[in-house]
Enzyme design. Structure first.
Site, short mmCIF file in Angstrom:
data_model
loop_
_atom_site.label_atom_id
_atom_site.label_comp_id
_atom_site.label_asym_id
_atom_site.label_seq_id
_atom_site.Cartn_x
_atom_site.Cartn_y
_atom_site.Cartn_z
N ARG A 1 -14.93 -29.06 -6.50
CA ARG A 1 -15.87 -29.90 -7.26
C ARG A 1 -17.28 -29.31 -7.29
O ARG A 1 -17.94 -29.32 -8.32
CB ARG A 1 -15.91 -31.31 -6.65
N ASP B 1 -10.88 -17.82 -5.85
CA ASP B 1 -10.24 -19.01 -5.31
C ASP B 1 -8.74 -18.88 -5.50
O ASP B 1 -8.23 -19.06 -6.61
CB ASP B 1 -10.74 -20.28 -6.01
N CYS C 1 -24.34 -23.12 1.01
CA CYS C 1 -24.58 -24.55 1.20
C CYS C 1 -23.26 -25.25 1.53
O CYS C 1 -23.11 -26.45 1.30
CB CYS C 1 -25.20 -25.17 -0.06
N ALA C 2 -22.31 -24.49 2.08
CA ALA C 2 -21.00 -25.05 2.41
C ALA C 2 -20.93 -25.34 3.91
O ALA C 2 -21.41 -26.37 4.36
CB ALA C 2 -19.90 -24.07 1.97
N ARG C 3 -20.37 -24.42 4.68
CA ARG C 3 -20.27 -24.58 6.13
C ARG C 3 -20.62 -23.25 6.80
O ARG C 3 -20.28 -22.18 6.28
CB ARG C 3 -18.87 -25.03 6.53
N ASP D 1 -28.46 -23.51 3.76
CA ASP D 1 -28.69 -24.93 4.04
C ASP D 1 -27.92 -25.38 5.29
O ASP D 1 -28.12 -26.50 5.76
CB ASP D 1 -28.27 -25.78 2.83
N GLU E 1 -27.55 -26.81 14.66
CA GLU E 1 -28.37 -27.74 13.89
C GLU E 1 -28.79 -28.89 14.79
O GLU E 1 -28.12 -29.20 15.76
CB GLU E 1 -27.60 -28.27 12.68
N HIS F 1 -29.91 -28.67 6.06
CA HIS F 1 -28.65 -29.35 5.72
C HIS F 1 -28.91 -30.57 4.82
O HIS F 1 -28.48 -31.69 5.11
CB HIS F 1 -27.91 -29.78 6.99
#
Length: 354
Positions: A167, A187, A246-248, A272, A277, A298
């Site tokens: 998404r 992907d 900006c994922a993991r 991010d 964290e 994050h």
């Protein structure tokens, strides 16, 4: 039905779930505490879930052990995009408990932050903002910092590589459609029809890394992809390329990425998410120069529509379930084949079906 509500909430959503017995805990009971309100103590969770039919969850850890203390549980509604991070989906399927989550609630917000990072890095916005606000003020025309025409980039005509086309990746592709960018996608889990439908090019991981002017990761963490972007993969990137995550953080070798920027083997980064964290933590990337590094705490999924999408999707799933329609956001579909579901959640599923 008895609902345990631990996710954030608002009056409008309480009205939407009116008619059910609601018990609040976690962020629902203590919104002022934020994530510090998440219920993590197993004994407290055992007591809270003991007589509940539905869990409307935030980030509470729902383990097999917790589930075994909830004999009446029919379904779980999660406000998260990735319920697998705090809910044992396999145990839920075996016990006949479907898990419906708000997948896609943050897609637009995440894509917008990635695009903002791309543009800010390409035009060196943080660097020039800091420079103009410094005591030095406006740079001289002869200043090398002012004459970086060869390293001030326009997005038009560049190649964007998206690793993971769920998404968030699709939302990003939609946003950049007006920039005349070539879009490569790695992907292995999407069909060939998606490439034609979304006007993207199929690439291997190596091709995506080596050809991208901007490379962004949009994958969820699995056992198979932990550390998928390591020193060897980063070495494939162009010296003029930017990497954005900006994922993991688990998919990335952070030290290898830091070294690549420090040694000017890639142009810059936007991050991010980090392996460490929390309040007071200062990521090692903060030492990198502003014209080549943007870091945020994050916040990619934050946006004024986040709560709306979360509860809209959960309410849709809840309503569909009660009306005998299989909700589209089920994260453990194997549950429907479970004998336990037939004796348990299945007694609710379809009760209003004509």
């Amino acid at each position: 039905m008895k609902i345990l509500w631990t996710a954030g909430h608002g009056e409008a959503w309480e009205q939407a779930f009116a008619g059910h017995e609601i018990v609040k805990a976690g962020m629902a009971a203590h919104p002022e505490k934020g994530l510090n309100a998440v219920v993590r103590d197993p004994n407290e969770l055992y007591e809270l879930v003991a007589d509940k039919d539905v869990l409307l969850l935030g980030s509470e850890p729902i383990t097999r052990d917790v589930l075994e203390h909830a004999p009446d549980l029919k379904l779980i509604l999660s406000e998260r995009d990735g319920p697998e991070e705090n809910i044992d989906l396999t145990a839920c399927a075996e016990m006949g408990i479907p898990v419906f989550a708000a997948g896609g609630r943050c897609a637009g917000a995440v894509a917008e932050l990635i695009l903002a990072m791309m543009m800010a890095l390409a035009r060196r916005i943080p660097y020039y903002n800091r420079r103009l606000c410094s005591p030095e003020g406006w740079p001289a025309r002869s200043d090398k910092a002012y004459n970086k025409f060869d390293s001030m980039y326009e997005l038009s005509g560049k190649t964007l590589s998206i690793i993971g086309f769920g998404r968030n990746g699709r939302a990003l592709r939609k946003l950049v459609s007006g920039f005349d960018m070539r879009v490569l996608v790695y992907d292995p889990f999407i069909g060939d029809e998606v490439y034609e439908e979304c006007n993207i090019e199929k690439a291997t991981l190596e091709e995506a890394l080596s050809q991208g002017d901007f490379v962004t990761t949009q994958v969820r963490v699995t056992k198979e992809n932990v550390g998928m972007i390591g020193r060897e993969q980063i070495a494939l990137m162009k010296p003029t390329a930017f990497f954005i995550n900006c994922a993991r953080p688990d998919i990335l070798d952070e030290q290898a990425l830091y070294d690549a920027v420090k040694e000017k083997r890639i142009q810059g980064i936007g991050l991010d998410v980090f392996s460490e964290e929390g309040e007071g933590v200062r990521p090692m990337f903060a030492d990198l120069p502003l014209d080549r590094c943007i870091i945020t705490p994050h916040i990619a999924g934050f946006g004024d529509k986040r709560a709306y999408y979360s509860y809209t999707y959960m309410l849709e799933s809840f309503t569909d379930f009660l009306n005998g329609v299989k909700p589209s956001r089920c994260y453990n579909p194997a549950v429907y084949d479970s004998p336990k579901f037939a004796e348990h959640g299945g007694l609710v599923f379809g009760v209003a079906k004509s």
